[in-house]
Design a protein around this motif. Structure first.
Motif, PDB file in Angstrom:
ATOM      1  N   GLY A   1      36.976  -6.664  24.723  1.00 31.10           N
ATOM      2  CA  GLY A   1      35.929  -7.507  25.024  1.00 31.10           C
ATOM      3  C   GLY A   1      34.440  -6.750  25.230  1.00 31.10           C
ATOM      4  O   GLY A   1      33.303  -7.277  24.917  1.00 31.10           O
ATOM      5  N   THR A   2      34.477  -5.307  25.837  1.00 30.43           N
ATOM      6  CA  THR A   2      33.400  -4.721  25.985  1.00 30.43           C
ATOM      7  C   THR A   2      32.707  -4.292  24.482  1.00 30.43           C
ATOM      8  O   THR A   2      31.481  -4.577  24.332  1.00 30.43           O
ATOM      9  CB  THR A   2      33.484  -3.638  26.507  1.00 30.43           C
ATOM     10  N   ALA A   3      33.284  -4.044  23.560  1.00 30.86           N
ATOM     11  CA  ALA A   3      32.898  -3.860  22.042  1.00 30.86           C
ATOM     12  C   ALA A   3      32.201  -5.202  21.790  1.00 30.86           C
ATOM     13  O   ALA A   3      31.319  -5.108  20.930  1.00 30.86           O
ATOM     14  CB  ALA A   3      34.052  -3.381  21.209  1.00 30.86           C
ATOM     15  N   LEU A   4      32.829  -6.197  21.971  1.00 34.97           N
ATOM     16  CA  LEU A   4      32.420  -7.618  21.281  1.00 34.97           C
ATOM     17  C   LEU A   4      31.163  -7.906  22.059  1.00 34.97           C
ATOM     18  O   LEU A   4      30.086  -8.300  21.461  1.00 34.97           O
ATOM     19  CB  LEU A   4      33.359  -8.872  21.607  1.00 34.97           C
ATOM     20  N   ILE A   5      30.835  -7.639  23.442  1.00 41.13           N
ATOM     21  CA  ILE A   5      29.695  -7.772  24.168  1.00 41.13           C
ATOM     22  C   ILE A   5      28.454  -7.106  23.520  1.00 41.13           C
ATOM     23  O   ILE A   5      27.443  -7.539  23.295  1.00 41.13           O
ATOM     24  CB  ILE A   5      29.771  -7.419  25.767  1.00 41.13           C
ATOM     25  N   MET A   6      28.941  -5.820  23.130  1.00 42.24           N
ATOM     26  CA  MET A   6      27.729  -4.766  22.542  1.00 42.24           C
ATOM     27  C   MET A   6      27.274  -5.448  21.206  1.00 42.24           C
ATOM     28  O   MET A   6      26.226  -5.652  20.930  1.00 42.24           O
ATOM     29  CB  MET A   6      28.358  -3.265  22.619  1.00 42.24           C
ATOM     30  N   TRP A   7      28.239  -5.855  20.630  1.00 46.12           N
ATOM     31  CA  TRP A   7      27.971  -6.549  19.066  1.00 46.12           C
ATOM     32  C   TRP A   7      27.021  -7.669  19.203  1.00 46.12           C
ATOM     33  O   TRP A   7      26.066  -7.759  18.560  1.00 46.12           O
ATOM     34  CB  TRP A   7      29.178  -6.757  18.493  1.00 46.12           C
ATOM     35  N   ILE A   8      27.406  -8.629  20.432  1.00 43.59           N
ATOM     36  CA  ILE A   8      26.687  -9.775  20.585  1.00 43.59           C
ATOM     37  C   ILE A   8      25.181  -9.292  21.011  1.00 43.59           C
ATOM     38  O   ILE A   8      24.231  -9.974  20.498  1.00 43.59           O
ATOM     39  CB  ILE A   8      27.402 -10.731  21.657  1.00 43.59           C
ATOM     40  N   GLY A   9      25.211  -8.327  21.934  1.00 41.34           N
ATOM     41  CA  GLY A   9      23.950  -7.992  22.206  1.00 41.34           C
ATOM     42  C   GLY A   9      23.003  -7.511  21.335  1.00 41.34           C
ATOM     43  O   GLY A   9      21.607  -7.829  21.138  1.00 41.34           O
TER      44      GLY A   9
ATOM     45  N   GLY B   1      18.922  -8.420  23.483  1.00 41.35           N
ATOM     46  CA  GLY B   1      20.070  -8.913  23.706  1.00 41.35           C
ATOM     47  C   GLY B   1      20.579  -8.403  24.979  1.00 41.35           C
ATOM     48  O   GLY B   1      21.409  -9.442  25.650  1.00 41.35           O
ATOM     49  N   ILE B   2      20.836  -7.192  25.189  1.00 41.56           N
ATOM     50  CA  ILE B   2      21.384  -6.505  26.433  1.00 41.56           C
ATOM     51  C   ILE B   2      20.863  -7.278  27.599  1.00 41.56           C
ATOM     52  O   ILE B   2      21.643  -7.632  28.841  1.00 41.56           O
ATOM     53  CB  ILE B   2      21.464  -5.153  26.379  1.00 41.56           C
ATOM     54  N   SER B   3      19.509  -7.303  27.894  1.00 38.88           N
ATOM     55  CA  SER B   3      19.052  -7.834  28.980  1.00 38.88           C
ATOM     56  C   SER B   3      19.283  -9.357  29.137  1.00 38.88           C
ATOM     57  O   SER B   3      19.248  -9.747  30.300  1.00 38.88           O
ATOM     58  CB  SER B   3      17.469  -7.775  28.853  1.00 38.88           C
ATOM     59  N   LEU B   4      19.501 -10.105  27.956  1.00 35.90           N
ATOM     60  CA  LEU B   4      19.377 -11.460  28.119  1.00 35.90           C
ATOM     61  C   LEU B   4      21.099 -11.519  28.554  1.00 35.90           C
ATOM     62  O   LEU B   4      21.204 -12.559  29.075  1.00 35.90           O
ATOM     63  CB  LEU B   4      19.437 -11.957  26.565  1.00 35.90           C
ATOM     64  N   LEU B   5      22.148 -10.728  27.993  1.00 31.82           N
ATOM     65  CA  LEU B   5      23.289 -11.179  28.650  1.00 31.82           C
ATOM     66  C   LEU B   5      23.550 -10.760  30.216  1.00 31.82           C
ATOM     67  O   LEU B   5      24.127 -11.528  30.851  1.00 31.82           O
ATOM     68  CB  LEU B   5      24.196 -10.061  27.757  1.00 31.82           C
ATOM     69  N   ILE B   6      22.607  -9.762  30.683  1.00 38.17           N
ATOM     70  CA  ILE B   6      22.912  -9.488  32.050  1.00 38.17           C
ATOM     71  C   ILE B   6      22.226 -10.885  32.742  1.00 38.17           C
ATOM     72  O   ILE B   6      22.517 -11.293  33.868  1.00 38.17           O
ATOM     73  CB  ILE B   6      22.112  -8.282  32.317  1.00 38.17           C
TER      74      ILE B   6
END
Length: 418
Positions: free
Chosen positions: A154-162, A173-178
């Motif tokens: 799940g962590t790897a998938l979140i990184m990919w989405i960001g 992307g990372i900021s938007l996820l937070i």
């Protein structure tokens, strides 16, 4: 801002980027509701509400940790990996040279990804083992392996989405996820306060005071986040062949809040350590003293929090803005600050200004962080609008709006300031 979004929607390629961003955020939120098999969600929810460190991680995961979904770890492992790599880039000359080259930056980004997955694996093992055997339906090794692999994947998938949002969408992307994780928890917090007002446990005027305090914090953060000191720069005229170059005037923008939210994150991380260590021995005298006199909501906690923010603001501003490098770039391109000699005098002048504006930004961050703590101490009502979450939300919203503005201006569209 709404006019900006409406104008951006009329442009086909920007509309496509907005839709892609929304689709990726939707995938992220759907993943936040897919549970991991083999866990006792009721027990985990009780532990998240009891332990401060788990509550902090639950905030940044949008409630995924308390429900133990595949995105329970959130983007925290990647953020920690990025922070560590930034510090190593400053400390190790080889990494610093790599960061100045295009291929080197790609290698550092790749190392950060792998490091983030490793930290996710370590964090998954630590959380599931730290919660004890009550957190799982059975203690078979296969159950633990399944849970740990699901959390790490799940962590790897979140990184990919960001990264996909940053590459093909709008904003970081990372900021938007937070941002979306914090925003998703706000309705439930507000409903809890409204229920408290309804049953009489929270005074109506206290509720109004909390909303007013949140509004003032947002207003102040917006004002400081947009504030900058503009250092005038003049470029000398020079003749190349038959053409004359240079001679124009510009400026160096120095933001009041150079470090953004990083001082708050560093300060919270350090402040969580005593409580996290004490929670392993809940019956000890140290943990009892910590909860009464040094834990969240106490005056000592607010003072130490503010001092740590001041320290890390100065520390991180030196990473975000290097006066020596700026001075060298100006000198190499024939630029100079009027009244200041090129070279070391310029770097000293920039360092002096940086120190002054950093002091103002650091004091402001410390006040923003301390106000909710002192409010809770004086009234006994916990403010749902923490300094870190509000600062992240406002900063990300402003940055995303700026990106929309810049992309529209490149296509000769008027922004909301026109």
């Amino acid at each position: 801002m709404f006019k900006t979004i409406a104008n951006a929607w009329k442009i086909p390629d920007i509309r496509q980027k907005i839709l892609f961003t929304l689709l990726m955020l939707l995938v992220y939120r759907i993943g936040a509701f897919i549970p991991i098999p083999g866990v006792d969600i009721g027990f985990i929810q009780s532990q998240v509400g009891q332990y401060e460190v788990l509550g902090f991680l639950n905030l940044f995961s949008g409630g995924s940790l308390s429900n133990m979904t595949i995105f329970a770890l959130g983007i925290t492992p990647y953020i920690n990996a990025s922070i560590i790599m930034n510090l190593l880039t400053v400390a190790i000359p080889k990494l610093e040279r790599m960061a100045k080259e295009e291929d080197g930056r790609k290698r550092i980004a790749s190392i950060t990804r792998y490091f983030g997955v490793i930290l996710g694996l370590v964090q998954a093992i630590g959380i599931i083992m730290g919660l004890g055997p009550q957190a799982v339906e059975n203690t078979q090794p296969f159950t633990y392996i399944t849970i740990i692999l699901c959390l790490t994947a799940g962590t790897a998938l979140i990184m990919w989405i960001g990264e996909r949002i940053t590459e093909k969408g709008i904003g970081n992307g990372i900021s938007l996820l937070i941002f979306i994780s914090i925003v998703s928890g706000m309705p439930s917090m507000l409903m809890t306060m409204l229920e408290g007002v309804g049953n009489g446990s929270i005074n109506i005027w206290m509720f109004v005071l909390v909303i007013g305090l949140a509004f003032l914090i947002v207003l102040g953060i917006t004002f400081v986040d947009l504030g900058e000191r503009r250092i005038p720069v003049q470029y000398a005229k020079r003749v190349v062949g038959r053409k004359m170059y240079g001679g124009q005037s510009t400026h160096i923008p120095m933001k009041v809040n150079q470090s953004g939210v990083m001082p708050l994150i560093f300060a919270i991380t350090i402040l969580m350590l005593p409580g996290m260590i004490g929670q392993f021995w809940p019956d000890s005298g140290f943990y009892a003293w910590y909860r009464l006199y040094a834990g969240p909501g106490t005056i000592l906690y607010g003072i130490v929090y503010a001092l740590l923010i001041l320290f890390f603001s100065y520390f991180y501003s030196q990473i975000a803005f290097n006066p020596v490098d700026v001075s060298k770039n100006l000198q190499q391109n024939g630029g100079f600050i009027p009244g200041i000699r090129p070279g070391k005098p310029t770097s000293d002048y920039l360092a002096k200004i940086l120190s002054r504006i950093t002091l103002f930004g650091a004091v402001f961050l410390a006040l923003v962080a301390a106000v909710p703590t002192f409010f809770t101490f004086m009234t006994g009502v916990a403010s749902v609008f923490g300094a870190t979450s509000v600062l992240i939300m406002v900063s990300v919203a402003l940055e995303t709006t700026k990106q929309l503005e810049s992309q529209m201006m490149m296509r000769h569209y008027k922004g909301f300031l026109s």
